[in-house]
Scaffold this motif. Structure first.
Motif, short mmCIF file in Angstrom:
data_model
loop_
_atom_site.label_atom_id
_atom_site.label_comp_id
_atom_site.label_asym_id
_atom_site.label_seq_id
_atom_site.Cartn_x
_atom_site.Cartn_y
_atom_site.Cartn_z
N HIS A 465 0.82 -1.22 0.00
CA HIS A 465 0.00 0.00 0.00
C HIS A 465 0.85 1.27 0.00
N ALA A 466 2.15 1.13 -0.21
CA ALA A 466 3.05 2.29 -0.13
C ALA A 466 2.73 3.34 -1.20
N HIS A 467 2.12 2.91 -2.32
CA HIS A 467 1.81 3.86 -3.39
C HIS A 467 0.68 4.82 -2.99
N GLU A 468 -0.13 4.45 -2.00
CA GLU A 468 -1.27 5.28 -1.61
C GLU A 468 -0.81 6.57 -0.93
N TYR A 469 0.06 6.41 0.06
CA TYR A 469 0.57 7.55 0.82
C TYR A 469 2.07 7.34 1.04
N PRO A 470 2.87 7.62 0.00
CA PRO A 470 4.30 7.29 0.07
C PRO A 470 5.03 7.93 1.25
N PHE A 471 4.70 9.19 1.55
CA PHE A 471 5.40 9.86 2.65
C PHE A 471 5.07 9.21 3.99
N CYS A 472 3.80 8.87 4.19
CA CYS A 472 3.40 8.19 5.42
C CYS A 472 4.08 6.82 5.52
N SER A 473 4.14 6.11 4.41
CA SER A 473 4.78 4.79 4.42
C SER A 473 6.26 4.92 4.74
N GLN A 474 6.90 5.96 4.20
CA GLN A 474 8.32 6.19 4.49
C GLN A 474 8.53 6.45 5.98
N LEU A 475 7.69 7.30 6.55
CA LEU A 475 7.82 7.61 7.98
C LEU A 475 7.54 6.38 8.84
N MET A 476 6.51 5.62 8.47
CA MET A 476 6.17 4.44 9.26
C MET A 476 7.28 3.40 9.18
N GLY A 477 7.90 3.30 8.02
CA GLY A 477 8.98 2.33 7.85
C GLY A 477 10.17 2.60 8.76
N ASN A 478 10.33 3.86 9.14
CA ASN A 478 11.47 4.23 10.01
C ASN A 478 11.05 4.45 11.46
N PHE A 479 9.77 4.15 11.76
CA PHE A 479 9.26 4.43 13.11
C PHE A 479 9.46 3.21 14.01
N GLU A 480 10.20 3.41 15.09
CA GLU A 480 10.45 2.29 16.01
C GLU A 480 9.20 1.96 16.82
N ARG A 481 8.96 0.68 17.01
CA ARG A 481 7.84 0.18 17.80
C ARG A 481 6.51 0.78 17.33
N PRO A 482 6.10 0.50 16.10
CA PRO A 482 4.84 1.08 15.58
C PRO A 482 3.61 0.67 16.38
N TRP A 483 3.72 -0.40 17.17
CA TRP A 483 2.57 -0.79 17.98
C TRP A 483 2.14 0.31 18.94
N VAL A 484 3.05 1.22 19.27
CA VAL A 484 2.71 2.36 20.11
C VAL A 484 1.58 3.17 19.45
N LEU A 485 1.67 3.33 18.14
CA LEU A 485 0.64 4.07 17.40
C LEU A 485 -0.69 3.33 17.43
N TYR A 486 -0.63 2.01 17.39
CA TYR A 486 -1.87 1.22 17.39
C TYR A 486 -2.59 1.35 18.74
N VAL A 487 -1.81 1.37 19.81
CA VAL A 487 -2.41 1.57 21.13
C VAL A 487 -3.06 2.96 21.20
N ALA A 488 -2.34 3.97 20.70
CA ALA A 488 -2.90 5.32 20.71
C ALA A 488 -4.17 5.39 19.88
N ALA A 489 -4.18 4.69 18.75
CA ALA A 489 -5.39 4.67 17.91
C ALA A 489 -6.56 4.04 18.65
N LEU A 490 -6.30 2.97 19.38
CA LEU A 490 -7.37 2.29 20.14
C LEU A 490 -8.00 3.21 21.18
N PHE A 491 -7.21 4.14 21.72
CA PHE A 491 -7.70 4.96 22.83
C PHE A 491 -8.04 6.40 22.44
N HIS A 492 -7.75 6.82 21.19
CA HIS A 492 -7.89 8.25 20.89
C HIS A 492 -9.33 8.74 20.99
N ASP A 493 -10.31 7.88 20.70
CA ASP A 493 -11.72 8.29 20.79
C ASP A 493 -12.51 7.40 21.76
#
Length: 861
Positions: A465-493
């Motif tokens: 899915h990198a072609h959809e949002y290349p910049f986001c994919s680039q940032l996510m690829g270099n982001f350590e422990r992406p599961w942190v974002l998933y926890v934040a997503a679960l609790f944001h609302d």
């Protein structure tokens, strides 16, 4: 007496009798709420009316009238269509073919005259068989065929031929494929805020599909028979009957309230529908919210039980493919791509195996889902998922492992939500399952929105899915422990609907979760901060002037680190995309990316320097102009008339384009209008250069309003020698092309309009959408000076409608207030617009109050 008169009298009599019978049945239903007798009685009343019409038209004895589809089941909702088949012999022996055709036409016409919404077909037995073989929809409608009147032997021949040619296996496969396609149209979720109670996942069609495939296979035609056959348990049969009854009653009441066939639970009918069920509004919840929550839980149960039933039917239809494929562990095996428990009491003996099932679902290659046996065991293990189960350290470890897997997270969490495991593990998540959102731009319930946000984050991490949002994919690829974002997503609302600021309340939930799951201090602080600030970046990007270095410095002081900035950017993009397909666009994406890059530079140690930024943009624009073969120094006459603000508000590509268009026309007496498809896509960029006048912005907005073009962004510049250099980004809601086809038309029409200085026309009053009419917001206007006292900032919040922007611009023009910049932020059915204004008259408090009052009147729905 003519033939026509002879037929008309019985038609009027039959129509009156049918209308009276239907009215009496509906009135009785409204007082008793018993839907099954209503649906069967409506079918019988319809039978009587059609029998009367059949007799009145003197239909030949060798023909038969057959009810098909839902009507064939002997059930009708108050305003359902009535599907009938006029069955004819292959070769009529007692009727002249021409006369027979004439009688059939008269009969169908009379059926319409009776007030029935007829869906009719006229076929012989062999034509029916041929059509059924070519079209699964026809084959399905004939499955429940029922003779109303006419030749019994002909109908029996048809029934025998139909079942003789029906292949239960092929029918099963076709219907399951059809169901998947139907579910895909609804994003595979029942949690739309305006669901279709017939066609959406978990709706009546899913229940009907189960009975169709069971009937075709000879397994039974009702829940009791499927229970006897062993396809479902007595408890499951009871649940299915209960939820089917609720959905049927919901649909019947919806028809009665709408006074027509209506299967979509639209917002403006939800409240009267809820009140008809006896729901009453409380201080915490509307009556409609209570009804919709009941609907979502019913749809969820139907989805769970339908999955179990379909798998069980498949196992009986295809017994050779139902064996064990491989042993995964002592507790689980694979059966034809499905994860199955090794024994029925696995979860009772080892409750942590419930979460283990979802972890294995992620980890095991080839597993497509959970088997019927596993789903049934989870369904029956609900009482095991209690406080002690949630506190079990092994379960907490398993849950974190589920979030940390390299793939399958979205599918696992959706399945956990569908089976109610997610809500039983996270009790606060359970509270927002089926929670409505009345903010005019979310189109899903809170729980579904959260899972959509998590899905979007996961897509950033998947190479396909990198072609959809290349910049986001680039940032996510270099982001350590992406599961942190998933926890934040679960609790944001997760705290929505509790009252109070959901961001603040969600912080406490997130912090508790992190503590209970032994998440490190650094990651805990990031998760809690993301929940607190998850709206901040979109507000800054869409409402503030990000060309102002002070805005960037202030935002950077909130973010403080590049890891936080990256995390907030990724969550923000995923969040906006998860609200509604109409809310996200490329322009918002560019605003966020520009803010990210500018803030990253400040966090990296670069001090915001207006002079260096100005020089950098000018040099980049000059490089582009050289590629366009624009003469050296040709830009100077134009650029000498532009202030620093112009260069800071436009990127080099726009500066180069505008300069190339205007460098020969710096002193032009004629308006210059140029339009091109926006470089960021899905919009038209319009450049206007003309001698300035007070009502110019309003006049341009009037043109866009008249032509149905919505303004996404406006950047207004007044040159030192009195010209307006305005740049607009506009889009048409129904336009899906490149906009190249309308660019020339916009140039010609707008230039002609600007030449003719007419009085500003009255704004159009576009119709409000159903959503806005049902959930109107209170319009707000806020006018205050900026921090430097140089300009005034006008913030407007209102229901969106055609003509709104022009209504605002017209008021400003009448007070000779200039617009320096406009940030147009459309959030579904709501707008949050910000304008940078100048005007000496605004220094007067009296004038400010008058302008605010007139603006409120102009934007009122």
């Amino acid at each position: 007496m003519s033939v026509t008169a002879a037929v008309a009298t019985p038609c009027e009599t039959l129509r009156a009798a049918y209308k009276a019978a239907k009215a009496a049945l509906i009135e009785r239903f409204q007082s008793t709420s018993n839907v099954e007798p209503l649906m069967h009685a409506l079918a019988r009343a319809t039978d009587d009316a059609l029998k009367g019409a059949w007799a009145a038209c003197e239909m030949p004895a060798e023909a038969a009238l057959v009810a098909v589809g839902g009507y064939g089941r002997g059930e009708l909702a108050p305003y359902s269509d009535v599907d009938i088949l006029v069955l004819l012999p292959e070769t009529p022996t007692r009727s002249d073919p021409a006369e027979l055709n004439g009688r059939v036409e008269r009969f169908i016409g009379m059926a319409w005259d009776l007030g029935l919404d007829i869906g009719s077909s006229v076929r012989s037995v062999e034509q029916c068989i041929a059509e059924a073989g070519n079209d699964i929809t026809v084959q399905t409608s004939l499955l429940e065929a029922r003779r109303i009147c006419g030749d019994t032997q002909l109908f029996q021949r048809f029934s025998a031929r139909y079942h003789e040619t029906l292949d239960p296996r092929a029918f099963f496969q076709a219907k399951v494929l059809e169901m998947r396609q139907r579910h895909a149209k609804f994003q595979d979720t029942p949690y739309s805020l305006e669901p279709n109670i017939k066609e959406s996942p978990g709706g009546l069609r899913d229940l009907q599909l189960i009975l169709w495939i069971a009937r075709a296979a000879g397994f039974g035609s009702n829940w009791r028979e499927l229970d006897t056959r062993g396809l479902i348990t007595e408890r499951e049969a009871r649940e299915l009957r209960r939820n089917e009854g609720f959905l049927k009653a919901l649909r019947a009441r919806l028809h009665v309230i709408a006074k027509r066939r209506q299967d979509i639970l639209v917002f403006d009918l939800q409240t009267p529908l809820a009140e008809s069920f006896g729901f009453e509004a409380t201080t915490a919840k509307r009556a409609s919210e209570q009804l919709m929550r009941r609907y979502y839980w019913a749809a969820k149960a139907v989805t769970q039980l339908a999955t179990i039933l379909i798998q069980n039917v498949e196992a009986q239809l295809f017994p050779s493919t139902s064996g064990i494929t491989r042993v995964i562990s002592g507790r689980f095996v694979e059966k034809q791509g499905m994860l199955e428990i090794a024994r029925d009491d696995v979860f009772e003996r080892e409750p942590h195996a419930i979460l283990e099932a979802f972890l294995l679902y992620e980890q095991t290659r080839g597993i497509k889902g959970l088997s019927a046996r596993t789903l049934r065991a989870i369904y029956n293990a609900r009482d095991l998922m209690d406080r002690n189960w949630r506190r079990d350290p092994e379960n907490r470890r398993l849950f974190m492992e589920i979030l940390k897997q390299p793939e399958g997270i979205t599918h696992a969490l959706r399945l956990m939500n569908q089976t109610s495991v997610l809500g039983r593990y996270l009790l606060n998540f359970r509270r927002i399952v089926g929670q409505m959102q009345h903010d005019l731009y979310h189109v899903y319930t809170v729980d579904q929105h959260i899972l959509m946000v998590l899905r979007n984050l996961r897509r950033f991490a998947i190479a396909e899915h990198a072609h959809e949002y290349p910049f986001c994919s680039q940032l996510m690829g270099n982001f350590e422990r992406p599961w942190v974002l998933y926890v934040a997503a679960l609790f944001h609302d997760i705290a929505k609907g509790r009252g109070g600021d959901h961001s603040t309340l969600g912080m406490a939930d997130a912090r508790r979760f992190c503590r209970e799951h032994d998440i490190g201090h650094e990651d805990t602080e990031l998760i809690v901060w993301l929940v607190q600030q998850h709206l901040t970046m979109s507000q800054v990007a869409q409402k503030q002037d990000t060309s102002d270095p002070e805005v960037i410095k202030q935002f950077a002081s909130v973010v403080t680190t590049e890891r936080r900035l990256t995390a907030l950017y990724l969550l923000t993009v995923a969040d906006i995309r998860g609200t509604s397909p109409k809310v996200w666009n490329n322009w918002k994406g560019k605003l966020l990316e520009d803010l990210y890059r500018a803030t990253q530079s400040v966090l990296g140690g670069a001090e915001p320097d207006t002079h260096s930024e100005l020089k950098s943009r000018q040099e980049a624009a000059l490089a582009l102009l050289r590629l366009e073969t624009v003469p050296e120094h040709a830009q100077k006459r134009l650029w000498d008339q532009l202030d620093v603000g112009y260069f800071l508000r436009h990127d080099p590509a726009d500066i180069a384009w505008q300069t190339r268009v205007l460098y020969r026309h710096v002193e032009s007496d004629e308006p210059i209008v140029r339009a091109r498809p926006s470089p960021i896509g899905a919009a038209l960029q319009v450049l206007v250069y003309v001698k300035d006048r007070p009502d110019l912005f309003a006049g341009i907005c009037a043109y866009f309003d008249k032509n149905g073009l919505s303004v996404l962004d406006a950047r207004v510049t007044t040159t030192r020698h009195g010209y307006a250099l305005d740049n607009f980004l506009v889009a048409h809601p129904d336009h899906d092309g490149s906009y190249r086809d309308i660019a020339n038309l916009v140039e010609q029409q707008l230039a002609a309009l600007l030449t003719d200085e007419r009085i500003l026309p009255e704004p159009s009053r576009g119709r409000l959408s159903r959503l806005v009419r049902t959930f109107p917001i209170t319009p707000r206007v806020d006018l205050r000076p900026d921090d430097r006292g140089q300009y005034y900032i006008l913030s407007v919040s209102a229901n969106d409608r055609q003509g709104l922007l022009y209504s605002i611009a017209r008021v400003l023009a009448q007070h000779r207030i200039g617009v320096q910049a406009a940030r147009i932020n459309t959030l579904g059915e709501r707008v949050e617009d910000v304008f940078l204004l100048d005007g000496k008259s605004l220094s007067s408090n009296r004038t400010q109050i008058q302008v605010e009052t007139e603006l409120l009147r102009a934007i009122a729905a």
